[in-house]
Design a protein around this motif. Structure first.
Motif, PDB file in Angstrom:
ATOM      1  N   LEU A  11      -3.156  -1.261  -8.484  1.00  0.00           N
ATOM      2  CA  LEU A  11      -4.482  -1.778  -8.149  1.00  0.00           C
ATOM      3  C   LEU A  11      -5.052  -0.893  -7.046  1.00  0.00           C
ATOM      4  CD1 LEU A  11      -6.553  -4.227  -8.368  1.00  0.00           C
ATOM      5  CD2 LEU A  11      -5.319  -5.212  -6.439  1.00  0.00           C
ATOM      6  N   TRP A  12      -6.353  -0.651  -7.097  1.00  0.00           N
ATOM      7  CA  TRP A  12      -7.012   0.144  -6.064  1.00  0.00           C
ATOM      8  C   TRP A  12      -7.924  -0.732  -5.212  1.00  0.00           C
ATOM      9  CZ3 TRP A  12      -6.088   5.244  -5.047  1.00  0.00           C
ATOM     10  CH2 TRP A  12      -5.414   5.978  -6.025  1.00  0.00           C
ATOM     11  N   LEU A  13      -7.963  -0.451  -3.924  1.00  0.00           N
ATOM     12  CA  LEU A  13      -8.968  -1.003  -3.026  1.00  0.00           C
ATOM     13  C   LEU A  13      -9.774   0.170  -2.492  1.00  0.00           C
ATOM     14  CD1 LEU A  13      -6.844  -3.616  -1.031  1.00  0.00           C
ATOM     15  CD2 LEU A  13      -8.370  -4.051  -2.963  1.00  0.00           C
ATOM     16  N   VAL A  14     -11.099   0.061  -2.562  1.00  0.00           N
ATOM     17  CA  VAL A  14     -11.976   1.154  -2.157  1.00  0.00           C
ATOM     18  C   VAL A  14     -12.850   0.688  -0.992  1.00  0.00           C
ATOM     19  CG1 VAL A  14     -13.798   2.743  -2.884  1.00  0.00           C
ATOM     20  CG2 VAL A  14     -11.990   2.082  -4.495  1.00  0.00           C
ATOM     21  N   GLU A  15     -12.835   1.477   0.082  1.00  0.00           N
ATOM     22  CA  GLU A  15     -13.609   1.176   1.283  1.00  0.00           C
ATOM     23  C   GLU A  15     -14.677   2.243   1.467  1.00  0.00           C
ATOM     24  OE1 GLU A  15     -12.786   0.534   6.082  1.00  0.00           O
ATOM     25  OE2 GLU A  15     -11.342   1.620   4.842  1.00  0.00           O
ATOM     26  N   SER A  16     -15.933   1.821   1.504  1.00  0.00           N
ATOM     27  CA  SER A  16     -17.037   2.760   1.672  1.00  0.00           C
ATOM     28  C   SER A  16     -17.998   2.229   2.717  1.00  0.00           C
ATOM     29  CB  SER A  16     -17.774   2.976   0.346  1.00  0.00           C
ATOM     30  OG  SER A  16     -18.503   1.808   0.004  1.00  0.00           O
TER      31      SER A  16
ATOM     32  N   LEU B  36       0.858  -1.180   0.000  1.00  0.00           N
ATOM     33  CA  LEU B  36       0.000   0.000   0.000  1.00  0.00           C
ATOM     34  C   LEU B  36       0.900   1.237   0.000  1.00  0.00           C
ATOM     35  CD1 LEU B  36      -3.108   0.449   2.314  1.00  0.00           C
ATOM     36  CD2 LEU B  36      -1.882   2.334   1.268  1.00  0.00           C
ATOM     37  N   ILE B  37       0.895   1.988  -1.102  1.00  0.00           N
ATOM     38  CA  ILE B  37       1.826   3.112  -1.235  1.00  0.00           C
ATOM     39  C   ILE B  37       1.140   4.469  -1.131  1.00  0.00           C
ATOM     40  CG2 ILE B  37       3.446   1.768  -2.626  1.00  0.00           C
ATOM     41  CD1 ILE B  37       2.363   3.243  -5.100  1.00  0.00           C
ATOM     42  N   GLY B  38      -0.177   4.541  -1.314  1.00  0.00           N
ATOM     43  CA  GLY B  38      -0.877   5.817  -1.228  1.00  0.00           C
ATOM     44  C   GLY B  38      -2.312   5.621  -0.803  1.00  0.00           C
ATOM     45  N   LEU B  39      -2.871   6.605  -0.108  1.00  0.00           N
ATOM     46  CA  LEU B  39      -4.287   6.544   0.252  1.00  0.00           C
ATOM     47  C   LEU B  39      -4.876   7.942   0.162  1.00  0.00           C
ATOM     48  CD1 LEU B  39      -4.929   7.699   3.409  1.00  0.00           C
ATOM     49  CD2 LEU B  39      -3.644   5.638   3.963  1.00  0.00           C
ATOM     50  N   MET B  40      -6.139   8.007  -0.202  1.00  0.00           N
ATOM     51  CA  MET B  40      -6.820   9.297  -0.249  1.00  0.00           C
ATOM     52  C   MET B  40      -8.284   9.121   0.112  1.00  0.00           C
ATOM     53  SD  MET B  40      -7.134  10.217  -4.305  1.00  0.00           S
ATOM     54  CE  MET B  40      -7.769   9.055  -5.528  1.00  0.00           C
ATOM     55  N   ARG B  41      -8.833  10.210   0.645  1.00  0.00           N
ATOM     56  CA  ARG B  41     -10.264  10.274   0.934  1.00  0.00           C
ATOM     57  C   ARG B  41     -10.920  11.128  -0.135  1.00  0.00           C
ATOM     58  NH1 ARG B  41     -13.691   7.738   4.098  1.00  0.00           N
ATOM     59  NH2 ARG B  41     -14.648   9.655   4.860  1.00  0.00           N
ATOM     60  N   ARG B  42     -12.064  10.669  -0.603  1.00  0.00           N
ATOM     61  CA  ARG B  42     -12.850  11.452  -1.553  1.00  0.00           C
ATOM     62  C   ARG B  42     -14.294  11.495  -1.075  1.00  0.00           C
ATOM     63  NH1 ARG B  42     -11.394  10.729  -7.854  1.00  0.00           N
ATOM     64  NH2 ARG B  42     -12.049   8.558  -7.648  1.00  0.00           N
TER      65      ARG B  42
ATOM     66  N   THR C 176     -12.758   5.878   1.223  1.00  0.00           N
ATOM     67  CA  THR C 176     -11.297   5.849   1.220  1.00  0.00           C
ATOM     68  C   THR C 176     -10.812   4.970   0.079  1.00  0.00           C
ATOM     69  OG1 THR C 176     -11.304   6.049   3.635  1.00  0.00           O
ATOM     70  CG2 THR C 176      -9.229   5.413   2.602  1.00  0.00           C
ATOM     71  N   GLU C 177      -9.807   5.465  -0.656  1.00  0.00           N
ATOM     72  CA  GLU C 177      -9.216   4.717  -1.758  1.00  0.00           C
ATOM     73  C   GLU C 177      -7.751   4.441  -1.442  1.00  0.00           C
ATOM     74  OE1 GLU C 177      -9.919   6.602  -5.500  1.00  0.00           O
ATOM     75  OE2 GLU C 177     -12.067   6.864  -5.135  1.00  0.00           O
ATOM     76  N   TYR C 178      -7.360   3.169  -1.551  1.00  0.00           N
ATOM     77  CA  TYR C 178      -5.996   2.735  -1.245  1.00  0.00           C
ATOM     78  C   TYR C 178      -5.309   2.318  -2.544  1.00  0.00           C
ATOM     79  CZ  TYR C 178      -8.087   2.195   3.436  1.00  0.00           C
ATOM     80  OH  TYR C 178      -8.753   2.391   4.636  1.00  0.00           O
ATOM     81  N   LEU C 179      -4.135   2.905  -2.825  1.00  0.00           N
ATOM     82  CA  LEU C 179      -3.374   2.555  -4.023  1.00  0.00           C
ATOM     83  C   LEU C 179      -2.354   1.479  -3.681  1.00  0.00           C
ATOM     84  CD1 LEU C 179      -2.599   2.964  -6.980  1.00  0.00           C
ATOM     85  CD2 LEU C 179      -1.107   4.843  -6.256  1.00  0.00           C
ATOM     86  N   MET C 180      -2.490   0.318  -4.340  1.00  0.00           N
ATOM     87  CA  MET C 180      -1.579  -0.803  -4.142  1.00  0.00           C
ATOM     88  C   MET C 180      -0.636  -0.900  -5.342  1.00  0.00           C
ATOM     89  SD  MET C 180      -2.952  -1.805  -1.311  1.00  0.00           S
ATOM     90  CE  MET C 180      -1.893  -3.248  -1.059  1.00  0.00           C
ATOM     91  N   PHE C 181       0.612  -1.309  -5.074  1.00  0.00           N
ATOM     92  CA  PHE C 181       1.573  -1.471  -6.162  1.00  0.00           C
ATOM     93  C   PHE C 181       2.302  -2.797  -6.034  1.00  0.00           C
ATOM     94  CE2 PHE C 181       5.861  -1.073  -7.964  1.00  0.00           C
ATOM     95  CZ  PHE C 181       5.525  -0.823  -9.284  1.00  0.00           C
ATOM     96  N   SER C 182       2.436  -3.479  -7.168  1.00  0.00           N
ATOM     97  CA  SER C 182       3.183  -4.726  -7.258  1.00  0.00           C
ATOM     98  C   SER C 182       4.180  -4.599  -8.394  1.00  0.00           C
ATOM     99  CB  SER C 182       2.239  -5.907  -7.532  1.00  0.00           C
ATOM    100  OG  SER C 182       2.953  -7.049  -7.956  1.00  0.00           O
ATOM    101  N   GLU C 183       5.433  -4.991  -8.147  1.00  0.00           N
ATOM    102  CA  GLU C 183       6.442  -4.913  -9.203  1.00  0.00           C
ATOM    103  C   GLU C 183       6.089  -5.823 -10.376  1.00  0.00           C
ATOM    104  OE1 GLU C 183      10.254  -5.630  -7.536  1.00  0.00           O
ATOM    105  OE2 GLU C 183      10.163  -3.947  -6.143  1.00  0.00           O
ATOM    106  N   GLY C 184       5.360  -6.895 -10.093  1.00  0.00           N
ATOM    107  CA  GLY C 184       5.007  -7.814 -11.168  1.00  0.00           C
ATOM    108  C   GLY C 184       3.678  -7.521 -11.831  1.00  0.00           C
ATOM    109  N   ALA C 185       2.735  -6.926 -11.078  1.00  0.00           N
ATOM    110  CA  ALA C 185       1.378  -6.750 -11.595  1.00  0.00           C
ATOM    111  C   ALA C 185       0.947  -5.302 -11.715  1.00  0.00           C
ATOM    112  CB  ALA C 185       0.383  -7.502 -10.708  1.00  0.00           C
ATOM    113  N   GLY C 186       1.762  -4.354 -11.285  1.00  0.00           N
ATOM    114  CA  GLY C 186       1.425  -2.950 -11.454  1.00  0.00           C
ATOM    115  C   GLY C 186       0.509  -2.412 -10.373  1.00  0.00           C
TER     116      GLY C 186
END
Length: 496
Positions: free
Chosen positions: A317-322, A289-295, A305-315
């Motif tokens: 991905l976002w996880l969104v919690e509402s 998890l490299i970044g998070l923001m509230r919208r 809340t939106e969580y930015l995930m990063f994988s060296e192999g897969a690039g």
């Protein structure tokens, strides 16, 4: 192909393509301009920032049945990020470009000047341009400058060289209008691809990428906020736009050094369910998890809340919690096709328009692959279908599409090794109620109203003037009752 010695350092420089106009010496960075069988030194070219792209010069692949090799690259930077354009040479002597932006790729070939194209200033996201019997929609408008280059290139570029480009999409088709040389653009056409589609070989390994990403010769990237000194966890070059979690200062590290873009003091965010630096295994790939923001939606105040995930192999991905639960969100490589004013189709699945609203960033922390600031707004349109939901986000410069799939708190807990999430209530997700599938109540009423109008439009003439009008009207009434009864029951009767 011919070889010659660099006039500055004597190193061997190879021109593989007969159409290459310049090359950058690998050793001394001299820009060598070709003049027949001779070259002249035109000064130094800035080094490219090594990012998380697996592509490099010498990477080979196949496009439309033609084998190619990568022979050059230019790196282009705009106000909110940067991308790579790789110059490719086909075995038959033809050339093209492999665009590379945050893990999304497209191959395009030069089709000549586009005398029928609109002026660059007239293009807006979503605007149509017709070519070769296909209507393309504008997806991205950029004025960028060249910040580095390497290898062979078909024209002279250097630091400060400006590119004005408009990208258009239609399903998998990809088209670029390049206004860099004047008001009549050069047109490049091709398709969005993946590296697997191209059957790429000689890619950089994850180990090579991790060892070099974010590095420039003689420069090192700081991990400290330039305003308050707090530590910022980031992935160099993959996500080099930093939002300090301590003071809110927005910085840009995409050039290898940290530059303050916006110094802002803001209130700290209450604790979130997931935290910067959390690690997870999702679909068999390791993510961080490299970044998070509230919208929130403007006007209603409802937030998520939106969580930015990063994988060296897969690039990325976002996880969104509402308030209605969790979603896994992936940006689409292929643009949906319009079916009607209220429906789109992608990968043989149809989606119906559900809701439109404006989303505003109220908090941002960590690292992102584009510049994020508090107050940023996007216009969002959501669609629902049998394979989850789609959303388009529109700004003055671009349109992006993403697909969301519902996931359970138990799945999130398993991915992150946090079993308590399986039984915990959704935290810090704002107010508001939704239905069991996570669709907002207001959106369901609007959707039900649309279906009701369609039902009456199709059947009312038959009911009034048809031979079996009474039977048809009876069925219409039953259909409307079945459609609206669950919503009114839930509104006036409490939770189901």
């Amino acid at each position: 192909m011919f070889k010659l010695a660099c006039p500055s350092c004597g190193a061997e420089v190879v021109f593989r393509s007969p159409t290459s106009a310049m090359a950058v010496c690998e050793y001394c960075r001299s820009t060598l301009l070709r003049d027949g069988e001779a070259v002249r030194d035109a000064g130094k070219m800035s080094a490219t920032l090594e990012d998380y792209s697996p592509i490099r010069i010498a990477t080979a692949g196949i496009y439309a049945g033609r084998r190619f090799g990568v022979v050059g690259r230019i790196q282009l930077r705009y106000d909110a990020g940067f991308w790579n354009e790789w110059y490719i040479l086909f075995d038959d002597g033809g050339t093209g470009w492999l665009s590379d932006a945050s893990g999304q790729y497209a191959v395009t070939l030069d089709t000549g000047l586009a005398g029928d194209a609109p002026r660059f200033e007239q293009i807006v996201p979503g605007g149509l341009y017709r070519w070769d019997g296909v209507a393309y929609a504008a997806s991205d408008l950029r004025t960028a400058r060249c910040t580095g280059g390497e290898g062979e290139l078909p024209f002279r570029v250097g630091e400060g060289w400006q590119a004005k480009v408009a990208d258009y999409r239609q399903a998998h088709r990809f088209l670029t209008l390049d206004y860099s040389e004047g008001d009549t653009p050069r047109r490049y056409a091709g398709k969005a691809v993946t590296l697997a589609d191209l059957k790429c070989q000689l890619l950089r390994s994850p180990t090579e990428i991790a060892a070099s990403a974010g590095k420039l010769p003689g420069k090192a990237a700081s991990l400290e906020c330039p305003a308050c000194g707090a530590s910022i966890s980031w992935r160099p070059a993959a996500a080099a736009h930093l939002n300090c979690p301590a003071c809110g200062t927005v910085s840009d590290a995409s050039t290898g050094t940290v530059e303050v873009m916006q110094a802002v003091r803001r209130e700290a965010l209450a604790s979130t369910t997931l935290a910067l630096g959390d690690a997870a295994t999702i679909d068999g790939e390791p993510y961080t998890l490299i970044g998070l923001m509230r919208r929130r939606t403007t006007g209603s105040g409802e937030g998520w809340t939106e969580y930015l995930m990063f994988s060296e192999g897969a690039g990325f991905l976002w996880l969104v919690e509402s308030a209605t639960g969790w979603q896994k969100v992936k940006v689409l490589d292929v643009f949906p096709e319009s079916v009607s004013a209220s429906a789109v189709r992608v990968e043989d699945a149809a989606y119906t328009r559900m809701d439109s609203y404006t989303a505003e960033v109220t908090y941002a922390a960590g690292a992102f692959n584009w510049q994020v600031k508090v107050g940023d707004k996007v216009s969002v349109t959501e669609y629902v279908g049998g394979r989850g939901s789609l959303a388009s986000e529109r700004t003055a410069a671009e349109i992006t599409w993403s697909r969301a799939q519902r996931v359970t708190a138990a799945a999130i807990g398993a991915w992150f090794g946090k079993p308590a999430l399986a039984s915990a209530a959704v935290a810090s997700a704002g107010e508001g109620r939704g239905d069991a599938a996570g669709v907002p109540r207001e959106a369901l009423y609007g959707l039900a109203a649309s279906f009701s109008a369609g039902l009456l439009f199709l059947n009312l003439p038959i009911a009034l003037f048809g031979r079996h009008g009474g039977s048809v009207m009876f069925l219409v009434v039953i259909g409307l009752l079945l459609l609206w009864a669950p919503l009114f029951s839930d509104r006036f009767g409490g939770d189901s």
